[in-house]
Design an enzyme around this catalytic site. Structure first.
Site, PDB file in Angstrom:
ATOM      1  N   GLY A  15      -6.126 -13.668   8.105  1.00 10.73           N
ATOM      2  CA  GLY A  15      -6.829 -14.880   8.072  1.00 10.73           C
ATOM      3  C   GLY A  15      -7.241 -14.820   6.544  1.00 10.73           C
ATOM      4  O   GLY A  15      -7.626 -15.803   5.814  1.00 10.73           O
ATOM      5  N   MET A  89       3.754 -12.339  10.426  1.00 15.23           N
ATOM      6  CA  MET A  89       4.924 -10.818  10.708  1.00 15.23           C
ATOM      7  C   MET A  89       5.908 -11.621  11.759  1.00 15.23           C
ATOM      8  O   MET A  89       6.711 -10.705  11.805  1.00 15.23           O
ATOM      9  CB  MET A  89       4.196 -10.451  10.948  1.00 15.23           C
ATOM     10  N   HIS A 108       3.884 -13.625   0.061  1.00 15.51           N
ATOM     11  CA  HIS A 108       4.701 -12.132  -0.101  1.00 15.51           C
ATOM     12  C   HIS A 108       3.600 -11.106  -1.291  1.00 15.51           C
ATOM     13  O   HIS A 108       3.300 -11.531  -2.695  1.00 15.51           O
ATOM     14  CB  HIS A 108       5.665 -11.647   0.096  1.00 15.51           C
ATOM     15  N   GLU A 173      -3.538 -13.790  -5.067  1.00 16.79           N
ATOM     16  CA  GLU A 173      -2.788 -14.343  -3.915  1.00 16.79           C
ATOM     17  C   GLU A 173      -3.577 -15.754  -3.483  1.00 16.79           C
ATOM     18  O   GLU A 173      -3.057 -16.670  -3.279  1.00 16.79           O
ATOM     19  CB  GLU A 173      -3.093 -13.754  -2.369  1.00 16.79           C
TER      20      GLU A 173
HETATM   21  C1  GAR Z   1      -0.706 -11.533   2.449  1.00 14.35           C
HETATM   22  O1  GAR Z   1      -0.907 -10.380   1.487  1.00 14.35           O
HETATM   23  C2  GAR Z   1       0.324 -11.981   2.169  1.00 14.35           C
HETATM   24  O2  GAR Z   1       0.943 -11.654   0.978  1.00 14.35           O
HETATM   25  C3  GAR Z   1       1.546 -11.183   3.460  1.00 14.35           C
HETATM   26  O3  GAR Z   1       0.611 -11.132   4.289  1.00 14.35           O
HETATM   27  C4  GAR Z   1      -1.277 -10.485   3.868  1.00 14.35           C
HETATM   28  C5  GAR Z   1      -1.866 -11.413   5.153  1.00 14.35           C
HETATM   29  O4  GAR Z   1      -3.345 -11.026   4.410  1.00 14.35           O
HETATM   30  N1  GAR Z   1       2.154 -11.358   3.419  1.00 14.35           N
HETATM   31  C6  GAR Z   1       3.111 -10.623   4.118  1.00 14.35           C
HETATM   32  O5  GAR Z   1       3.757  -9.655   4.098  1.00 14.35           O
HETATM   33  C7  GAR Z   1       5.069 -11.596   4.276  1.00 14.35           C
HETATM   34  N2  GAR Z   1       5.898 -10.815   4.278  1.00 14.35           N
HETATM   35  P1  GAR Z   1      -3.947 -12.017   5.084  1.00 14.35           P
HETATM   36  O6  GAR Z   1      -4.278 -12.892   6.738  1.00 14.35           O
HETATM   37  O7  GAR Z   1      -5.096 -11.624   4.923  1.00 14.35           O
HETATM   38  O8  GAR Z   1      -4.082 -14.126   4.384  1.00 14.35           O
END
Ligand code: GAR
Length: 215
Positions: A15, A89, A108, A173
Protein backbone atom coordinates in the site's frame (compact mmCIF):
# COMPACT_ATOMS: atom_id res chain seq x y z
CA UNK A 1 -23.64 13.66 -0.71
CA UNK A 2 -21.94 14.37 -4.04
CA UNK A 3 -19.66 11.65 -5.38
CA UNK A 4 -17.44 14.24 -7.04
CA UNK A 5 -13.84 13.53 -6.20
CA UNK A 6 -14.48 10.22 -4.45
CA UNK A 7 -11.73 7.73 -5.22
CA UNK A 8 -11.93 4.03 -4.33
CA UNK A 9 -8.55 2.28 -4.21
CA UNK A 10 -8.14 -1.47 -4.80
CA UNK A 11 -4.96 -3.13 -3.56
CA UNK A 12 -3.49 -6.50 -2.61
CA UNK A 13 -0.22 -5.58 -0.89
CA UNK A 14 1.82 -3.15 1.15
CA UNK A 15 0.00 0.00 0.00
CA UNK A 16 2.81 2.50 -0.52
CA UNK A 17 0.92 4.01 -3.47
CA UNK A 18 -2.19 4.28 -1.29
CA UNK A 19 -0.11 6.12 1.30
CA UNK A 20 1.18 8.53 -1.35
CA UNK A 21 -2.36 9.09 -2.64
CA UNK A 22 -3.55 9.86 0.90
CA UNK A 23 -0.62 12.16 1.68
CA UNK A 24 -1.08 14.15 -1.54
CA UNK A 25 -4.89 14.30 -1.32
CA UNK A 26 -5.83 17.59 -2.97
CA UNK A 27 -8.72 17.92 -5.39
CA UNK A 28 -9.76 14.34 -4.66
CA UNK A 29 -10.59 12.20 -1.62
CA UNK A 30 -9.57 8.60 -0.98
CA UNK A 31 -12.97 7.51 0.13
CA UNK A 32 -12.72 3.73 0.42
CA UNK A 33 -10.16 0.93 0.11
CA UNK A 34 -10.99 -2.57 -1.09
CA UNK A 35 -8.65 -5.54 -0.89
CA UNK A 36 -8.68 -9.25 -1.63
CA UNK A 37 -6.03 -9.87 1.06
CA UNK A 38 -7.05 -9.61 4.71
CA UNK A 39 -3.37 -9.15 5.69
CA UNK A 40 -2.55 -6.46 3.10
CA UNK A 41 -0.37 -3.73 4.56
CA UNK A 42 -2.51 -1.23 2.67
CA UNK A 43 -5.44 -2.14 4.90
CA UNK A 44 -3.56 -0.91 7.97
CA UNK A 45 -2.60 2.30 6.16
CA UNK A 46 -6.27 2.89 5.27
CA UNK A 47 -7.50 2.20 8.81
CA UNK A 48 -4.87 4.49 10.32
CA UNK A 49 -6.11 7.24 7.97
CA UNK A 50 -9.74 6.56 9.01
CA UNK A 51 -10.66 5.42 5.52
CA UNK A 52 -13.41 2.80 5.34
CA UNK A 53 -12.37 -0.60 3.99
CA UNK A 54 -13.85 -3.77 2.54
CA UNK A 55 -12.13 -7.16 2.34
CA UNK A 56 -13.38 -9.43 -0.44
CA UNK A 57 -11.62 -12.77 -0.03
CA UNK A 58 -11.41 -15.35 -2.81
CA UNK A 59 -12.13 -18.10 -0.25
CA UNK A 60 -15.60 -16.70 0.42
CA UNK A 61 -16.77 -17.40 -3.13
CA UNK A 62 -17.47 -20.69 -4.91
CA UNK A 63 -15.71 -19.66 -8.14
CA UNK A 64 -13.33 -17.09 -9.61
CA UNK A 65 -16.23 -15.52 -11.55
CA UNK A 66 -18.39 -15.02 -8.44
CA UNK A 67 -15.36 -13.64 -6.55
CA UNK A 68 -14.80 -11.07 -9.31
CA UNK A 69 -18.51 -10.22 -9.32
CA UNK A 70 -18.19 -9.74 -5.56
CA UNK A 71 -15.37 -7.26 -6.08
CA UNK A 72 -17.44 -5.34 -8.62
CA UNK A 73 -20.40 -5.19 -6.20
CA UNK A 74 -18.12 -3.94 -3.43
CA UNK A 75 -16.77 -1.19 -5.70
CA UNK A 76 -20.24 -0.21 -6.93
CA UNK A 77 -21.43 0.08 -3.33
CA UNK A 78 -18.84 2.86 -2.78
CA UNK A 79 -20.27 4.93 -5.65
CA UNK A 80 -16.86 6.24 -6.73
CA UNK A 81 -16.01 8.91 -9.23
CA UNK A 82 -12.74 7.08 -9.95
CA UNK A 83 -11.39 3.61 -9.20
CA UNK A 84 -7.61 3.41 -8.80
CA UNK A 85 -5.87 0.02 -8.81
CA UNK A 86 -2.72 0.27 -6.69
CA UNK A 87 -1.00 -3.09 -6.64
CA UNK A 88 -4.28 -4.98 -7.06
CA UNK A 89 -3.27 -8.41 -8.30
CA UNK A 90 -6.63 -9.55 -9.68
CA UNK A 91 -7.44 -9.17 -13.39
CA UNK A 92 -10.78 -7.36 -13.53
CA UNK A 93 -13.51 -8.80 -15.78
CA UNK A 94 -15.20 -7.25 -18.81
CA UNK A 95 -18.33 -6.14 -16.86
CA UNK A 96 -16.08 -4.18 -14.49
CA UNK A 97 -14.21 -2.47 -17.33
CA UNK A 98 -17.48 -1.61 -19.10
CA UNK A 99 -19.17 -0.37 -15.91
CA UNK A 100 -16.30 2.00 -15.10
CA UNK A 101 -15.28 3.08 -18.60
CA UNK A 102 -13.00 6.11 -18.25
CA UNK A 103 -13.07 5.77 -14.46
CA UNK A 104 -10.76 2.81 -13.91
CA UNK A 105 -6.99 3.29 -13.83
CA UNK A 106 -3.93 1.22 -12.93
CA UNK A 107 -0.30 1.89 -12.11
CA UNK A 108 2.33 -0.52 -13.28
CA UNK A 109 6.10 -0.56 -12.62
CA UNK A 110 7.41 -0.61 -16.18
CA UNK A 111 7.39 1.47 -19.33
CA UNK A 112 4.47 -0.39 -20.90
CA UNK A 113 4.10 -2.08 -23.32
CA UNK A 114 7.41 -3.47 -22.00
CA UNK A 115 7.10 -5.95 -19.16
CA UNK A 116 3.45 -6.36 -18.24
CA UNK A 117 2.93 -8.79 -15.35
CA UNK A 118 5.39 -9.56 -12.56
CA UNK A 119 9.13 -9.08 -11.83
CA UNK A 120 9.36 -6.03 -14.08
CA UNK A 121 12.57 -4.66 -12.57
CA UNK A 122 14.54 -7.91 -12.94
CA UNK A 123 13.24 -8.27 -16.48
CA UNK A 124 14.30 -4.72 -17.44
CA UNK A 125 17.81 -5.42 -16.11
CA UNK A 126 17.94 -8.79 -17.86
CA UNK A 127 16.86 -7.16 -21.14
CA UNK A 128 19.64 -4.54 -20.69
CA UNK A 129 17.25 -1.65 -21.22
CA UNK A 130 18.74 1.82 -20.79
CA UNK A 131 15.68 3.14 -19.03
CA UNK A 132 12.77 1.86 -17.01
CA UNK A 133 9.93 3.47 -15.11
CA UNK A 134 6.21 3.33 -14.44
CA UNK A 135 3.01 3.76 -16.40
CA UNK A 136 -0.49 4.85 -15.43
CA UNK A 137 -3.18 3.69 -17.85
CA UNK A 138 -6.91 3.30 -18.20
CA UNK A 139 -7.75 -0.36 -17.68
CA UNK A 140 -9.08 -2.74 -20.30
CA UNK A 141 -9.52 -6.49 -20.00
CA UNK A 142 -5.86 -7.44 -20.53
CA UNK A 143 -3.08 -7.72 -17.97
CA UNK A 144 -1.52 -4.25 -17.62
CA UNK A 145 -3.04 -3.06 -20.89
CA UNK A 146 -5.33 -0.19 -21.86
CA UNK A 147 -4.82 3.41 -23.07
CA UNK A 148 -1.67 4.92 -21.55
CA UNK A 149 -2.09 8.18 -19.64
CA UNK A 150 1.47 9.01 -18.62
CA UNK A 151 4.84 7.49 -17.82
CA UNK A 152 7.71 8.50 -15.55
CA UNK A 153 11.13 7.29 -16.67
CA UNK A 154 14.25 6.50 -14.66
CA UNK A 155 17.72 5.60 -15.93
CA UNK A 156 18.82 2.00 -15.58
CA UNK A 157 22.31 2.04 -14.05
CA UNK A 158 25.06 -0.49 -14.73
CA UNK A 159 25.17 -1.70 -11.12
CA UNK A 160 21.39 -1.80 -10.58
CA UNK A 161 19.83 -4.75 -8.80
CA UNK A 162 16.05 -5.35 -8.98
CA UNK A 163 15.88 -3.77 -5.50
CA UNK A 164 17.79 -0.56 -6.30
CA UNK A 165 15.83 -0.16 -9.52
CA UNK A 166 12.50 -0.81 -7.77
CA UNK A 167 13.34 1.86 -5.20
CA UNK A 168 14.02 4.41 -7.96
CA UNK A 169 10.79 3.54 -9.79
CA UNK A 170 8.47 3.52 -6.77
CA UNK A 171 9.57 7.04 -5.87
CA UNK A 172 8.29 8.18 -9.26
CA UNK A 173 5.07 6.15 -8.85
CA UNK A 174 4.37 8.07 -5.65
CA UNK A 175 4.20 11.41 -7.43
CA UNK A 176 2.87 10.31 -10.82
CA UNK A 177 -0.24 8.57 -9.50
CA UNK A 178 -1.58 11.39 -7.28
CA UNK A 179 -0.97 13.88 -10.12
CA UNK A 180 -3.00 11.75 -12.54
CA UNK A 181 -5.80 11.02 -10.06
CA UNK A 182 -6.16 14.76 -9.34
CA UNK A 183 -6.24 15.65 -13.02
CA UNK A 184 -8.81 13.00 -13.92
CA UNK A 185 -11.03 14.15 -11.05
CA UNK A 186 -10.64 17.75 -12.20
CA UNK A 187 -11.55 16.76 -15.77
CA UNK A 188 -8.17 17.74 -17.20
CA UNK A 189 -7.46 14.17 -18.31
CA UNK A 190 -10.23 11.99 -19.71
CA UNK A 191 -10.85 8.95 -21.87
CA UNK A 192 -12.68 9.44 -25.16
CA UNK A 193 -13.48 5.93 -26.49
CA UNK A 194 -9.89 4.58 -26.44
CA UNK A 195 -8.09 7.91 -26.78
CA UNK A 196 -6.73 9.83 -23.81
CA UNK A 197 -7.52 13.58 -24.00
CA UNK A 198 -5.47 16.13 -22.07
CA UNK A 199 -6.28 19.76 -21.29
CA UNK A 200 -3.53 21.94 -22.83
CA UNK A 201 -2.02 22.89 -19.47
CA UNK A 202 -1.53 19.19 -18.68
CA UNK A 203 0.88 18.68 -21.53
CA UNK A 204 3.00 21.60 -20.30
CA UNK A 205 2.78 20.46 -16.68
CA UNK A 206 3.74 16.89 -17.61
CA UNK A 207 6.79 18.20 -19.43
CA UNK A 208 7.84 20.24 -16.39
CA UNK A 209 7.38 17.24 -14.10
CA UNK A 210 9.28 14.95 -16.46
CA UNK A 211 6.31 12.78 -17.44
CA UNK A 212 5.66 11.38 -20.91
CA UNK A 213 2.10 11.82 -22.23
CA UNK A 214 0.42 10.13 -25.19
CA UNK A 215 -1.39 12.86 -27.13
C1 GAR B 1 3.51 -1.01 -7.37
O1 GAR B 1 4.83 -1.01 -7.82
C2 GAR B 1 2.55 -1.04 -8.55
O2 GAR B 1 3.03 -0.31 -9.65
C3 GAR B 1 2.50 -2.52 -8.84
O3 GAR B 1 2.43 -3.12 -7.59
C4 GAR B 1 3.17 -2.32 -6.66
C5 GAR B 1 2.33 -2.09 -5.45
O4 GAR B 1 3.08 -1.47 -4.45
N1 GAR B 1 1.41 -2.86 -9.70
C6 GAR B 1 1.46 -3.85 -10.57
O5 GAR B 1 2.42 -4.60 -10.71
C7 GAR B 1 0.23 -4.00 -11.44
N2 GAR B 1 0.46 -4.97 -12.45
P1 GAR B 1 2.38 -0.75 -3.24
O6 GAR B 1 1.42 -1.78 -2.61
O7 GAR B 1 3.49 -0.40 -2.31
O8 GAR B 1 1.64 0.44 -3.78
Amino acid sequence: MTNEGKVTVLLSGRGSNLKALIQQQRGYRIHHVITDKADAGGLTIAREANISTTVVRREEFPSLATFKAGILSAVEATNPHLVALAGFMVVVPQEFVARFHGKLINIHPSLLPHFPGLNTHARAIEAQHQEHGCTVHFVDTGVDTGPFIAQARVPLLADDTPETLAARVITREHTLYPWIVRNIIEGAIRLDERTVRYAPHIIAEARTLGYTTFE
